[in-house]
Motif scaffolding. Structure first.
Motif, PDB file in Angstrom:
ATOM      1  N   SER A 183       0.712  -1.228  -0.060  1.00 58.60           N
ATOM      2  CA  SER A 183       0.126   0.017  -0.085  1.00 58.60           C
ATOM      3  C   SER A 183       0.770   1.264  -0.025  1.00 58.60           C
ATOM      4  O   SER A 183       1.984   1.375   0.411  1.00 58.60           O
ATOM      5  N   ALA A 184       0.502   2.282  -0.304  1.00 56.61           N
ATOM      6  CA  ALA A 184       0.911   3.758  -0.318  1.00 56.61           C
ATOM      7  C   ALA A 184       1.233   4.191   1.128  1.00 56.61           C
ATOM      8  O   ALA A 184       1.658   4.899   1.361  1.00 56.61           O
ATOM      9  N   ASP A 185       0.358   3.433   2.227  1.00 53.96           N
ATOM     10  CA  ASP A 185       0.823   3.757   3.449  1.00 53.96           C
ATOM     11  C   ASP A 185       1.999   3.244   3.977  1.00 53.96           C
ATOM     12  O   ASP A 185       2.279   2.993   5.212  1.00 53.96           O
ATOM     13  N   SER A 186       2.848   2.636   3.005  1.00 53.86           N
ATOM     14  CA  SER A 186       4.137   2.142   3.153  1.00 53.86           C
ATOM     15  C   SER A 186       4.373   0.588   4.021  1.00 53.86           C
ATOM     16  O   SER A 186       5.285   0.366   4.457  1.00 53.86           O
ATOM     17  N   THR A 187       3.087   0.202   4.220  1.00 50.05           N
ATOM     18  CA  THR A 187       3.303  -1.352   4.618  1.00 50.05           C
ATOM     19  C   THR A 187       2.705  -2.371   3.802  1.00 50.05           C
ATOM     20  O   THR A 187       1.841  -2.103   2.754  1.00 50.05           O
ATOM     21  N   CYS A 188       3.102  -3.762   4.153  1.00 48.33           N
ATOM     22  CA  CYS A 188       2.246  -4.673   3.428  1.00 48.33           C
ATOM     23  C   CYS A 188       1.745  -5.464   4.570  1.00 48.33           C
ATOM     24  O   CYS A 188       1.999  -5.559   5.716  1.00 48.33           O
TER      25      CYS A 188
ATOM     26  N   LEU B 152       3.773  -5.822   7.690  1.00 44.85           N
ATOM     27  CA  LEU B 152       5.307  -5.586   7.560  1.00 44.85           C
ATOM     28  C   LEU B 152       5.582  -4.273   7.378  1.00 44.85           C
ATOM     29  O   LEU B 152       5.073  -3.656   6.362  1.00 44.85           O
ATOM     30  N   GLN B 153       6.348  -3.644   8.445  1.00 45.79           N
ATOM     31  CA  GLN B 153       6.659  -2.372   8.407  1.00 45.79           C
ATOM     32  C   GLN B 153       8.238  -2.186   8.271  1.00 45.79           C
ATOM     33  O   GLN B 153       8.953  -2.950   8.782  1.00 45.79           O
TER      34      GLN B 153
END
Length: 427
Positions: free
Chosen positions: A350-355, A372-373
């Motif tokens: 995602s565009a929120d920088s996480t998986c 996943l961060q």
């Protein structure tokens, strides 16, 4: 093994922004720091808390579709902790700028970026073992099938390589699609629109059994290429807005996703002359542009990631191409940019920088296993690595993620308490 993951060096090509020449405006403008989706409606705000121990759901309102009622899937989570362990086992930063595409096959991983390079990585150690070079830059889509590698570039052309093994993988350039000579002759004869996309390519899909390569584009079309001679045999006027993603099932059914907030299902009729692909059904995505698609290996479930942060899914019906809406997965706070699935796992970037790693259970419900961060920018592409990439004997899956921060990461995700025991389905 990789370099330090401080801020990436400036890329050789401009930021990933693709212009729609017809309307003379930028459809996307994504920076490596914070994505811009100002033109895309219903993007929920970012959650203030990103703790891995927090419940994996999001309560932002979602506009209902005028055609269907909307009931988001309730995630079955332990509110005290997520039910898996996960770790980043590799993190690599090159001077390539934004990572835009990933494909994995036969113990190799291919990654494309803003530069003119496709980098080749060897598993399980994830060491670089080769490069595919062209004059064009910005590798926006990758597909690998058998011994062929297909890479789509920002110039709306596809390059093809053949992979051979001689102690180490080697790649021989085979063709450029469309071929320049054919394109020039088509332009003179007035058939240039049949020979080349008028906008940037966004996605590729392969149907080996029918000898077909599909390419989707911002020009709102999907082109059908015959693999054997690289000729365009059909142009599908697929959507009223840019086509962002395509996938094809083993039975030949084609799925297309668009900024017009729909997923369309196409079937191929070999007796239909010049336009054998016909529209079977249009699936609404609750008024949100659909940016990415993924299909389970058995074709039973189709997932669509949207700009509002939700992942809608549909179950396959009794007949080929028939789908029934199943619900939506909540969790991401910004647009879902990529999806991948293997066995009962679904991975979303995602565009929120996480998986997020989800599992589909026997009752059809989904559980969020892990968040996943670690990326410092939007996650643009994701691939589930083959089982042979695992060398630690754990259950679960291995995942490769590429971000607009220019970093490639490899993750291992496994159920807690199952270390040292390999599940039968993962070899």
């Amino acid at each position: 093994m990789g370099s330090s993951i401080d801020s990436p060096n400036s890329p050789q090509c401009p930021s990933f922004a693709i212009r729609d020449e017809t309307h003379n405006r930028f459809l996307r403008s994504i920076s490596t720091k914070e994505p811009s989706f100002s033109e895309l409606p219903h993007t929920p705000s970012r959650l203030s808390s990103g703790s891995l121990s927090s419940p994996c759901h999001h309560t932002a309102s979602l506009p209902s579709s005028p055609r269907h009622s909307f009931a988001p899937t309730k995630l079955k989570l332990d509110h005290d902790h997520l039910p898996t362990s996960h770790r980043c086992v590799s993190s690599v930063l090159k001077k390539d700028g934004q990572i835009l595409s990933i494909a994995a096959s036969n113990g190799l991983v291919y990654t494309g970026s803003e530069t003119n390079l496709v980098r080749v990585w060897k598993l399980p150690e994830f060491t670089e073992c080769g490069q595919l070079k062209t004059k064009a830059c910005m590798v926006v889509a990758l597909e690998v099938s058998n011994d062929r590698v297909y890479a789509a570039y920002a110039d709306a052309k596809i390059r093809v390589w053949r992979r051979t093994w001689d102690g180490a993988p080697k790649h021989v350039r085979l063709a450029t699609i469309p071929r320049t000579g054919i394109y020039v002759r088509g332009y003179i004869s007035g058939k240039d629109k049949m020979m080349k996309h008028m906008g940037a390519i966004t996605s590729l899909a392969i149907n080996i059994s029918d000898d077909i390569l599909y390419s989707a584009s911002l020009d709102k079309t999907v082109k059908v290429w015959r693999i054997s001679d690289h000729k365009c045999i059909e142009t599908i006027q697929a959507h009223t807005d840019p086509v962002n993603a395509i996938v094809v099932a083993d039975d030949g059914v084609l799925y297309t996703a668009s900024d017009d907030a729909t997923v369309r299902v196409w079937r191929r009729n070999f007796c239909s002359g010049d336009r054998p692909h016909s529209l079977t059904v249009t699936l609404p995505a609750k008024n949100s542009p659909v940016k990415t698609l993924s299909l389970t290996g058995d074709g039973a479930v189709l997932y669509g990631g949207c700009t509002d942060g939700y992942i809608h899914y549909w179950h396959k019906g009794w007949f080929s191409g028939q789908l029934q809406y199943g619900g939506a997965l909540q969790g991401h706070t910004h647009a879902v940019m990529c999806l991948a699935s293997v066995s009962n796992y679904v991975i979303s970037g995602s565009a929120d920088s996480t998986c997020r790693v989800w599992t589909r259970e026997q009752d059809g419900q989904h559980k969020c296993l892990a968040v996943l961060q670690g990326h410092r920018g939007p996650v643009r592409c994701v691939s589930v690595l083959p089982a042979r990439a695992r060398d630690d004997g754990e259950d679960g899956c291995s995942i490769c993620t590429g971000s607009l921060d220019g970093i490639l990461k490899v993750w291992h995700v496994s159920p807690k308490g199952n270390a040292g025991r390999r599940s039968p389905q993962n070899g």
